[in-house]
Design a protein around this motif. Structure first.
Motif: not given
Lengths: 161, 209
Positions: A48-49, A63, B157-159, B165, B161-163, A29, A9
């Protein structure tokens, strides 16, 4: 012997042929797979963003969709890829939870995809295939021999784009 | 003022750990009441992980897990997620429904009633966790109805994790272990306050920088 690179990630990596790049369990993602069919140099980013501009801490370029794509293309060119030969495939950007209120967190997958597409278009990199959206996770594998992207899911089968 | 997890000092970590302890303790009590069984609990572990290692939680990015997510509104806004592995989920469902653990070969299949039971477990655990937090901080904290996903750990977990992030490069989570007789249920709580809510939370707990 083919090299196997695992991208976590908020990481990105690129490699020369022969190699297989993989990232496991993409949810909201997005996995951005870039491939130069002439030199067979491949690159994969797990972003991710959508944008580094909206973030408070944007030190990790891998990221964000906008910065990760630029970095990945640069890395591939350093390895000998030609920008005009690079083509992209996208996977991921799912909505893992289905809340009725459409808050930011819900649409993040969609926004990640949109932002990735915008950046690729800006750089003139064509998107030749994608498997985005839905509500399930994906594991992707990019093979350097022909640039195929294999997508594995739980309960939604395996496909190749 | 936004606070990054990396900036938290030892005292603040301790306070968050203690919240995890109290919250999870409340959750275990609620679980015990609901099941009318004795539930033992380990001291929760508070963990801070880098993104690239996040998917190792619960045994790898492709491990099937159950995630139950609730939105949090009120003085504190954000999300809370409770995640547990498939075996633990099966066990909880079978205890709750008083049946033998169902023997699906395809582990990702939960029928509608089982899904509903899991959501309710998530609801009660997260709800009691939050109510402990609320009475400790005097903040109004309201959880939404729960939503459930059964998928690869990495994807779920990406949910959270993004927050995380948005504010930093690490994820903070609280690992809890419940035991019922010889069976152990391992679950992880992810309390993800929105950026602005960290300050609110730490201030309410009296540990601002």
């Amino acid at each position: 012997m083919e090299k196997l690179l695992k991208i976590g990630m908020a990481e990105l990596d690129s490699a020369c042929h022969p190699c297989m790049l993989t990232t496991l369990g993409l949810g909201s993602c997005v996995g951005i797979a870039l491939y130069d069919s002439i030199t067979k140099i491949s690159g994969l980013a797990h972003i991710m963003l959508p944008s580094s501009l909206q973030a408070i801490n944007n030190s990790n370029t891998a990221k964000f969709a906008d910065t990760a794509i630029v970095k990945l293309v640069d890395d591939m060119i350093k390895l000998g890829a030609c920008k005009s030969n690079i083509k992209a495939k996208l996977a991921g950007g799912a909505q893992m939870f289905n809340f009725s209120q459409s808050a930011d967190i819900i649409r993040i997958g969609y926004r990640n995809v949109v932002s990735s597409k915008e950046k690729l278009e800006e750089l003139g990199i064509p998107i030749i295939a994608e498997d985005t959206g839905g509500s399930y996770g994906r594991t992707i594998e990019l093979y350097s021999d022909d640039g195929r992207l294999v997508i594995k899911t739980v309960g939604h089968g395996v496909k190749q784009i | 003022m936004a606070i990054s997890i990396n900036d938290l000092n030892n005292l603040q970590m301790d306070v968050l750990r203690e919240i995890g302890n109290i919250g999870a303790g409340n959750a275990a009590t609620a679980l015990a009441k609901m099941m009318n069984k004795r539930i033992d609990m380990d001291v929760p572990k508070i963990n801070v992980l880098e993104f690239k290692n996040v998917s190792d939680i619960l045994g790898g990015a492709e491990t099937l897990v159950v995630g139950i997510l609730l939105k949090v509104t009120g003085d504190l806004t954000g999300n809370i997620m409770f995640m547990l592995d498939i075996e633990s989920a099966r066990l909880l469902v079978s205890i709750l429904m008083g049946e033998e653990a169902s023997k699906y070969t395809d582990a990702c299949e939960f029928n509608e009633i089982e899904q509903s039971a899991l959501k309710e477990i998530g609801n009660i655990l997260a709800g009691s966790y939050l109510s402990a937090l609320s009475s400790l901080t005097n903040l109004l904290i309201m959880p939404s109805i729960p939503d459930l996903a059964v998928d690869m750990a990495g994807a779920i977990l990406s949910v959270p994790a993004i927050e995380f992030g948005k504010v930093g490069d690490t994820v903070l989570y609280i690992e809890t272990e419940f035991a019922y007789g010889p069976s152990v249920v391992v679950g992880d709580f992810f309390l993800v306050p929105d950026i602005d809510s960290y300050e609110t939370l730490l201030k309410a707990l009296g540990v601002t920088n």
